[in-house]
Motif scaffolding. Structure first.
Motif, PDB file in Angstrom:
ATOM      1  N   GLY A  49       0.786  -1.239   0.000  1.00 55.21           N
ATOM      2  CA  GLY A  49       0.000   0.000   0.000  1.00 55.21           C
ATOM      3  C   GLY A  49       0.810   1.276   0.000  1.00 55.21           C
ATOM      4  O   GLY A  49       0.259   2.359   0.176  1.00 55.21           O
ATOM      5  N   ILE A  50       2.133   1.199  -0.193  1.00 56.88           N
ATOM      6  CA  ILE A  50       2.989   2.389  -0.181  1.00 56.88           C
ATOM      7  C   ILE A  50       3.708   2.503  -1.527  1.00 56.88           C
ATOM      8  O   ILE A  50       4.177   1.514  -2.067  1.00 56.88           O
ATOM      9  N   PHE A  51       3.776   3.724  -2.044  1.00 54.42           N
ATOM     10  CA  PHE A  51       4.417   3.942  -3.343  1.00 54.42           C
ATOM     11  C   PHE A  51       5.229   5.236  -3.326  1.00 54.42           C
ATOM     12  O   PHE A  51       5.093   6.075  -2.425  1.00 54.42           O
ATOM     13  N   GLN A  52       6.098   5.383  -4.329  1.00 55.17           N
ATOM     14  CA  GLN A  52       6.849   6.613  -4.560  1.00 55.17           C
ATOM     15  C   GLN A  52       6.798   6.928  -6.047  1.00 55.17           C
ATOM     16  O   GLN A  52       6.740   6.037  -6.883  1.00 55.17           O
ATOM     17  N   MET A  53       6.852   8.220  -6.371  1.00 56.00           N
ATOM     18  CA  MET A  53       6.792   8.635  -7.768  1.00 56.00           C
ATOM     19  C   MET A  53       8.167   8.511  -8.430  1.00 56.00           C
ATOM     20  O   MET A  53       9.203   8.614  -7.767  1.00 56.00           O
ATOM     21  N   CYS A  54       8.170   8.291  -9.741  1.00 56.89           N
ATOM     22  CA  CYS A  54       9.405   8.147 -10.511  1.00 56.89           C
ATOM     23  C   CYS A  54       9.592   9.266 -11.532  1.00 56.89           C
ATOM     24  O   CYS A  54      10.723   9.626 -11.846  1.00 56.89           O
ATOM     25  N   TYR A  55       8.486   9.770 -12.079  1.00 61.72           N
ATOM     26  CA  TYR A  55       8.542  10.863 -13.048  1.00 61.72           C
ATOM     27  C   TYR A  55       9.456  10.544 -14.224  1.00 61.72           C
ATOM     28  O   TYR A  55      10.207  11.397 -14.710  1.00 61.72           O
ATOM     29  N   GLY A  56       9.436   9.301 -14.673  1.00 61.23           N
ATOM     30  CA  GLY A  56      10.234   8.915 -15.833  1.00 61.23           C
ATOM     31  C   GLY A  56      11.654   8.501 -15.513  1.00 61.23           C
ATOM     32  O   GLY A  56      12.382   8.082 -16.417  1.00 61.23           O
ATOM     33  N   ALA A  57      12.069   8.620 -14.245  1.00 62.94           N
ATOM     34  CA  ALA A  57      13.427   8.235 -13.858  1.00 62.94           C
ATOM     35  C   ALA A  57      13.507   6.731 -13.615  1.00 62.94           C
ATOM     36  O   ALA A  57      12.487   6.034 -13.588  1.00 62.94           O
ATOM     37  N   THR A  58      14.730   6.236 -13.411  1.00 60.89           N
ATOM     38  CA  THR A  58      14.904   4.801 -13.184  1.00 60.89           C
ATOM     39  C   THR A  58      14.719   4.417 -11.723  1.00 60.89           C
ATOM     40  O   THR A  58      14.535   3.245 -11.416  1.00 60.89           O
ATOM     41  N   ARG A  59      14.794   5.407 -10.797  1.00 61.57           N
ATOM     42  CA  ARG A  59      14.612   5.134  -9.381  1.00 61.57           C
ATOM     43  C   ARG A  59      13.574   6.085  -8.800  1.00 61.57           C
ATOM     44  O   ARG A  59      13.480   7.242  -9.200  1.00 61.57           O
ATOM     45  N   PRO A  60      12.749   5.622  -7.847  1.00 64.74           N
ATOM     46  CA  PRO A  60      11.746   6.494  -7.225  1.00 64.74           C
ATOM     47  C   PRO A  60      12.389   7.552  -6.345  1.00 64.74           C
ATOM     48  O   PRO A  60      13.501   7.375  -5.852  1.00 64.74           O
ATOM     49  N   THR A  61      11.684   8.649  -6.130  1.00 62.53           N
ATOM     50  CA  THR A  61      12.230   9.730  -5.323  1.00 62.53           C
ATOM     51  C   THR A  61      11.098  10.508  -4.660  1.00 62.53           C
ATOM     52  O   THR A  61       9.940  10.397  -5.038  1.00 62.53           O
ATOM     53  N   GLY A  62      11.441  11.300  -3.647  1.00 62.27           N
ATOM     54  CA  GLY A  62      10.446  12.159  -3.011  1.00 62.27           C
ATOM     55  C   GLY A  62       9.663  11.475  -1.905  1.00 62.27           C
ATOM     56  O   GLY A  62      10.054  10.425  -1.394  1.00 62.27           O
ATOM     57  N   LYS A  63       8.547  12.094  -1.526  1.00 64.20           N
ATOM     58  CA  LYS A  63       7.742  11.609  -0.413  1.00 64.20           C
ATOM     59  C   LYS A  63       7.035  10.297  -0.742  1.00 64.20           C
ATOM     60  O   LYS A  63       6.766   9.992  -1.892  1.00 64.20           O
ATOM     61  N   PHE A  64       6.719   9.528   0.299  1.00 63.96           N
ATOM     62  CA  PHE A  64       5.986   8.281   0.139  1.00 63.96           C
ATOM     63  C   PHE A  64       4.493   8.565   0.043  1.00 63.96           C
ATOM     64  O   PHE A  64       3.980   9.459   0.726  1.00 63.96           O
ATOM     65  N   GLY A  65       3.811   7.809  -0.810  1.00 58.34           N
ATOM     66  CA  GLY A  65       2.352   7.910  -0.923  1.00 58.34           C
ATOM     67  C   GLY A  65       1.701   6.675  -0.340  1.00 58.34           C
ATOM     68  O   GLY A  65       2.316   5.608  -0.274  1.00 58.34           O
ATOM     69  N   TYR A  66       0.450   6.795   0.078  1.00 57.15           N
ATOM     70  CA  TYR A  66      -0.251   5.696   0.740  1.00 57.15           C
ATOM     71  C   TYR A  66      -1.585   5.435   0.047  1.00 57.15           C
ATOM     72  O   TYR A  66      -2.374   6.361  -0.160  1.00 57.15           O
ATOM     73  N   CYS A  67      -1.818   4.183  -0.316  1.00 56.29           N
ATOM     74  CA  CYS A  67      -3.084   3.812  -0.947  1.00 56.29           C
ATOM     75  C   CYS A  67      -4.216   3.862   0.084  1.00 56.29           C
ATOM     76  O   CYS A  67      -4.006   3.510   1.249  1.00 56.29           O
ATOM     77  N   PRO A  68      -5.417   4.278  -0.326  1.00 54.76           N
ATOM     78  CA  PRO A  68      -6.564   4.283   0.586  1.00 54.76           C
ATOM     79  C   PRO A  68      -6.893   2.872   1.066  1.00 54.76           C
ATOM     80  O   PRO A  68      -6.499   1.880   0.432  1.00 54.76           O
ATOM     81  N   SER A  69      -7.578   2.776   2.178  1.00 52.53           N
ATOM     82  CA  SER A  69      -7.968   1.468   2.724  1.00 52.53           C
ATOM     83  C   SER A  69      -8.779   0.683   1.702  1.00 52.53           C
ATOM     84  O   SER A  69      -9.646   1.237   1.013  1.00 52.53           O
ATOM     85  N   GLY A  70      -8.467  -0.597   1.574  1.00 60.58           N
ATOM     86  CA  GLY A  70      -9.183  -1.453   0.634  1.00 60.58           C
ATOM     87  C   GLY A  70      -8.591  -1.458  -0.763  1.00 60.58           C
ATOM     88  O   GLY A  70      -9.140  -2.077  -1.673  1.00 60.58           O
TER      89      GLY A  70
END
Length: 287
Positions: free
Chosen positions: A108-129
């Motif tokens: 349930g946790i992700f990070q943005m890549c914006y076209g790069a090869t590695r993720p960067t920046g703040k962590f995002g959280y998927c809603p419940s379910g």
């Protein structure tokens, strides 16, 4: 009569397979009944009966075998029997998404890549379910029983105290760092000269006095490290990180450095220079 027996046999087989699946599916990095904690589909720590994975030594199943909660621990791969800890090969991988938009760090946790090869920046959280799904640009999709998960790791096993990106190149930052480096070098040289003069004076008075010289290593900026590498790709930092957690990303165009940045691998993973990626198996030279 034979048809009825055949149906009974099929029913028994289905029940047996369901029982095997129920017996093998578990959580990642959690001590199981066989006293191991699988951290991905093929690697595990020992528990020694105290309910705590001992992380000083990581063990690996042979190729073609999965980590399970069975007595044998490593059992030959089977489509009817998933490993104890689900697939983690695409965790933190931007290329898991066709557009390199984001990377799943857990269920349930992700990070943005914006076209790069590695993720960067703040962590995002998927809603419940919902769960993170790299096959969809929606990022989080409704959770369905039995579905394949991009990164089958529980959310609580992800270290979200710091973002993956450590530093990013900018002209003002490099300028500030260069000036502070020069200032630090001048100060260090001046201090070293004074110290050397005092030491020489003291030694002429007392031959038993010894002088010690301390060499200070000034960390390089991502731009400076990339300039030394002079190539596009992902590389270990300079000087090398003994824990293999930090690495740099360099992008050159017509021999001109366009972008440079320093990153951290996700926790419990190591940067492998051979594959230019973060891996969950220690390459053998990392602490």
């Amino acid at each position: 009569m034979s048809q009825r027996i055949e149906n009974i046999v099929k029913g028994v087989v289905v029940v047996a397979l369901a029982f095997m699946v129920a017996q093998t599916v578990s959580d990642c990095n959690v001590c199981q009944s066989n006293q191991v904690a699988c951290i991905n589909s093929t690697s595990f720590y020992l528990c020694f009966g105290d309910g705590t994975p001992h992380r000083d030594q990581l063990y690996h199943c042979l190729e073609g075998f999965d980590c399970t909660n069975l007595t044998a621990i490593c059992v030959q791969k089977s489509s009817q029997r998933p490993p104890s800890c689900g697939d983690t090969s695409q965790c933190g991988q931007c290329n898991a998404n066709v557009n390199y938009l984001f990377a799943c760090q857990s269920r349930g946790i992700f990070q943005m890549c914006y076209g790069a090869t590695r993720p960067t920046g703040k962590f995002g959280y998927c809603p419940s379910g919902t769960v993170c799904d790299a096959s969809s640009n929606a990022i989080c999709v409704p959770e369905v029983e039995g579905q394949s998960v991009t990164c089958d790791i529980n959310d609580e096993l992800v270290d979200t105290t710091t973002a993956a990106s450590v530093t990013t190149e900018s002209s003002s930052t490099d300028s500030t760092l260069d000036s502070s480096t020069e200032s630090s070098t001048e100060s260090s040289t001046s201090s070293s000269t004074e110290s050397s003069t005092e030491s020489t004076t003291e030694s002429s008075t007392d031959s038993t006095v010894t002088t010690e010289q301390t060499t200070t290593v000034i960390p390089l900026t991502p731009a400076q490290m990339c300039t030394e590498r002079n190539a596009t790709g992902l590389f270990p930092i300079i000087p090398a990180d003994p824990y293999c957690q930090r690495y740099i990303s360099c992008y050159f165009q017509k021999n001109v450095l366009i972008r440079s940045a320093e990153y951290n691998c996700p926790s419990d993973s190591y940067f492998a220079s051979q594959t230019q990626s973060c891996v969950y198996v220690n390459p053998g030279y990392c602490l």
